[in-house]
Design a protein around this motif. Structure first.
Motif, mmCIF file in Angstrom:
data_model
loop_
_atom_site.group_PDB
_atom_site.id
_atom_site.type_symbol
_atom_site.label_atom_id
_atom_site.label_comp_id
_atom_site.label_asym_id
_atom_site.label_seq_id
_atom_site.Cartn_x
_atom_site.Cartn_y
_atom_site.Cartn_z
ATOM 1 N N SER A 75 40.849 39.991 43.412
ATOM 2 C CA SER A 75 40.979 39.772 41.647
ATOM 3 C C SER A 75 42.702 38.946 41.811
ATOM 4 O O SER A 75 42.433 37.908 40.783
ATOM 5 N N LEU A 89 33.571 37.046 31.940
ATOM 6 C CA LEU A 89 34.393 36.415 31.085
ATOM 7 C C LEU A 89 34.471 35.029 31.325
ATOM 8 O O LEU A 89 34.544 34.206 30.994
ATOM 9 N N PHE A 90 34.682 35.192 32.833
ATOM 10 C CA PHE A 90 35.274 34.034 33.875
ATOM 11 C C PHE A 90 33.753 32.969 33.635
ATOM 12 O O PHE A 90 34.441 31.743 33.714
ATOM 13 N N CYS A 140 42.598 32.091 36.942
ATOM 14 C CA CYS A 140 42.623 31.746 36.192
ATOM 15 C C CYS A 140 43.724 31.690 34.934
ATOM 16 O O CYS A 140 43.773 30.516 33.954
ATOM 17 N N ALA A 163 40.284 36.406 31.001
ATOM 18 C CA ALA A 163 39.522 37.200 31.955
ATOM 19 C C ALA A 163 40.815 37.510 32.450
ATOM 20 O O ALA A 163 40.778 38.567 33.439
ATOM 21 N N ALA A 215 36.080 40.912 33.796
ATOM 22 C CA ALA A 215 36.963 39.818 34.274
ATOM 23 C C ALA A 215 35.614 38.751 34.593
ATOM 24 O O ALA A 215 35.897 37.660 33.678
ATOM 25 N N GLN A 216 34.467 39.253 35.322
ATOM 26 C CA GLN A 216 33.881 38.292 35.714
ATOM 27 C C GLN A 216 33.328 38.567 35.386
ATOM 28 O O GLN A 216 32.424 36.543 34.795
ATOM 29 N N TYR A 231 41.342 41.726 32.444
ATOM 30 C CA TYR A 231 41.315 42.402 32.991
ATOM 31 C C TYR A 231 41.173 42.531 34.396
ATOM 32 O O TYR A 231 41.184 43.411 35.114
#
Length: 588
Positions: free
Chosen positions: A439, A413-414, A446, A422, A410-411, A425
């Protein structure tokens, strides 16, 4: 017609929407989590909808079988025989749910034929719920006998020292891990177990909510070199104790105690233990009780889900360093050392060699996902995105529900500017660790970036709830204050958000990760550009790695700040430091 609850994993949202549409067109009232009101309590609305539903449709898939939340909702559906299980991709339901007839919905995208079977099953299920539930309860008891299932309640620390809690929690987790190796036994997940920590055990409630036939409880008393462990196995339907034992041993016997407990449960439940499963239960990462104790201390710190806490990571690295000195072949300790060291480098630019620790862990145990997360971080730092992606994919393949692997995916992709990608995830990370408030806070950003106000509100509720619990345990937890502030701002409670921002800055002013989060809330949640720049400046003036530049360049929170001279000057200074560190141009 009927009130229907649809339970699904976030990855299957398209299917959930399609199912809801078909059911509504058939005249049913359908609840799925898009129905949560902005500003409402997430868990409260789910509980209310589940209680009032006349049928609970569960969409089993490779994603949802890994979700404790979906399993919990499915367990609620068992009460009153309301469960209507389906499979979207042909996967088998989790243990504990395989005895129920599952509708094959693999062809749901094709439409009519698959949904016709679903509607027919729903109609028959509604007819069943009008009958007395005695037969249902009998069937459930028979199913429980055929497939024993167990929940391990966290062992109670009886040492008289709250700081020894890490040890009782560690034994609980390892017993759960051992029991999960027994294929004939269904075991409630770690999250479901630890949600019971500190609560009075209600056997009837556990049997209903978790669909378990047995409960294991215990206590741990650790004093110097001595260890006392008690354990009791209880049948939930009758409250009858099937087995109980007390172990008074040397601390060095801790591994034998764990093995004896697992084997005793297998014997008491009369389940078949395959030879390879017996070997797996007896397998330990270390033979050193002292190294194990150090590792459990470190794991206790890591489990608090504050990876950006430099002081905590330094302590984790120290403890794991001592553990691997005692046992150089302790793979789990090397893996945790690598994680803590990577976080120290990311937020302070200092720390032990994370890559060497990760490589050592992989050499000792190729099944561990955590070392690949560290490698992904290092590949990204050097601009090798293909290798970073490959490392994350391998970590997820090794353990799809890993908190570390999903968080790292996730991190990354962010930071690349893909907040929508993200989301699943971050959601799996939040699902994997129910004390993780960071998260959900990231999910606010997001969802906001993708225009999903409902999703942002749900994430905000979760962030506030978890952050408040974290602060009760640690009133100096600046990161938790930051997550709560983000949640309150997203819910429109701006005054409360500002109060929590002030508290965060008072309790932990030097926490750069916390400052970054506060700045994002001030900029995107409260529209305070000057306040955001003040909060962000210490972070922007300290960082010098490519991932940091990507955050400054791609985080949608900075939409209001881009183009402002003060913000652009910060970014340029950070870029120059990164170029000097890399010895050349840096490409974001």
């Amino acid at each position: 017609m009927a009130r229907i609850f649809v339970s699904y994993a976030r990855e299957d949202v398209a299917a959930a929407e399609a199912f809801a549409g078909v059911l509504e067109r058939a005249g049913h009232e359908v609840w799925w989590d898009s129905r949560i009101r902005a500003g409402s309590r997430y868990s409260r609305d789910i509980a209310s909808a589940l209680d009032s539903a006349e049928a609970v449709i569960v969409l089993w898939s490779k994603s949802s079988i890994e979700s404790d939340w979906v399993q919990d909702e499915a367990a609620e559906g068992l009460e009153g025989s309301r469960l209507v299980p389906t499979t979207l991709d042909g996967c088998r339901p989790p243990l504990g749910f395989r005895q129920y007839q599952t509708i094959d919905m693999v062809g749901w995208r094709a439409g009519a034929a698959a949904f016709k079977r679903l509607l027919e099953t729903v109609d028959s299920k509604l007819a069943e719920t009008e009958e007395p539930s005695v037969s249902t309860r009998v069937a459930a008891r028979e199913a429980a006998r055929a497939q024993p299932s167990i929940c391990v309640v966290p062992f109670v620390n009886m040492s008289g020292d709250a700081e020894q809690e890490y040890f009782s929690d560690g034994i609980t987790e390892d017993v759960i891990t051992d029991l999960c190796k027994v294929s004939a036994l269904a075991v409630a997940g770690r999250n479901a177990s630890f949600a019971l920590k500190g609560q009075t055990v209600d056997m009837q409630r556990l049997a209903s909510e978790l669909a378990v036939s047995h409960v294991l409880e215990g206590t741990v008393r650790k004093s110097a070199a001595r260890l006392r462990v008690t354990a009791q196995l209880t049948e939930t339907s009758s409250g009858r104790s099937l087995w109980a034992e007390r172990y008074d041993r040397e601390l060095s016997d801790v591994f034998e105690i764990q093995e004896e407990i697992s084997h005793a449960i297998v014997e008491a439940l009369q389940v078949t233990l395959l030879p390879q499963e017996a070997s797996a239960i007896n397998e330990r990462s270390t033979s050193s009780a002292r190294a194990y104790d150090l590792y459990l201390r470190a794991r206790g710190h890591w489990a608090e889900c504050e990876p950006a806490d430099a002081r905590r990571n330094a302590e984790i690295a120290r403890l794991c360093g001592e553990a691997v000195e005692l046992d150089p072949d302790y793979a789990s300790a090397w893996a945790l050392l690598a994680l803590a060291s990577a976080e120290l480098r990311f937020w302070t630019g200092e720390g032990p060699d994370a890559v060497s620790a990760a490589e050592r862990a992989m050499t000792l145990d190729a099944r561990l996902p955590e070392p690949h997360c560290v490698r992904a971080r290092m590949f990204e730092e050097h601009g090798d995105d293909d290798s970073a992606d490959a490392a994350v994919e391998l970590a997820l393949a090794l353990k799809p529900d890993s908190w570390e692997a999903n968080r790292e995916a996730a991190q990354i992709l962010f930071r690349r500017g893909s907040p929508g990608d993200a989301i699943p995830y971050f959601e799996k990370a939040a699902d994997a660790e129910r004390i993780d408030h960071h998260s959900p806070a990231m999910l606010i950003c997001c969802h906001r970036a993708t225009g999903d106000s409902g999703g942002a509100a749900r994430a905000a509720e979760m962030a506030v709830f978890r952050a408040e619990r974290a602060i009760i345990c640690d009133p100096a937890n600046g990161a938790a204050f930051a997550s709560a502030a983000a949640g309150f701002a997203a819910l429109g409670e701006c005054d409360r958000a500002r109060r929590w921002i002030r508290k965060a800055l008072n309790v932990d002013p030097g926490n750069l990760a916390m400052r970054y989060g506060l700045a994002a809330t001030l900029a995107a949640g409260l529209g305070d550009t000057d306040g955001a720049l003040d909060a962000l400046e210490p972070f922007a003036e300290a960082v010098a790695l490519l991932p940091h530049l990507r955050l400054l360049g791609n985080d949608p929170s900075w939409a209001r700040l881009r183009g402002l001279p003060r913000f652009e000057a910060m970014v340029q200074r950070a870029r120059k430091r990164a170029q000097a560190l890399a010895g050349g141009a840096v490409t974001c």
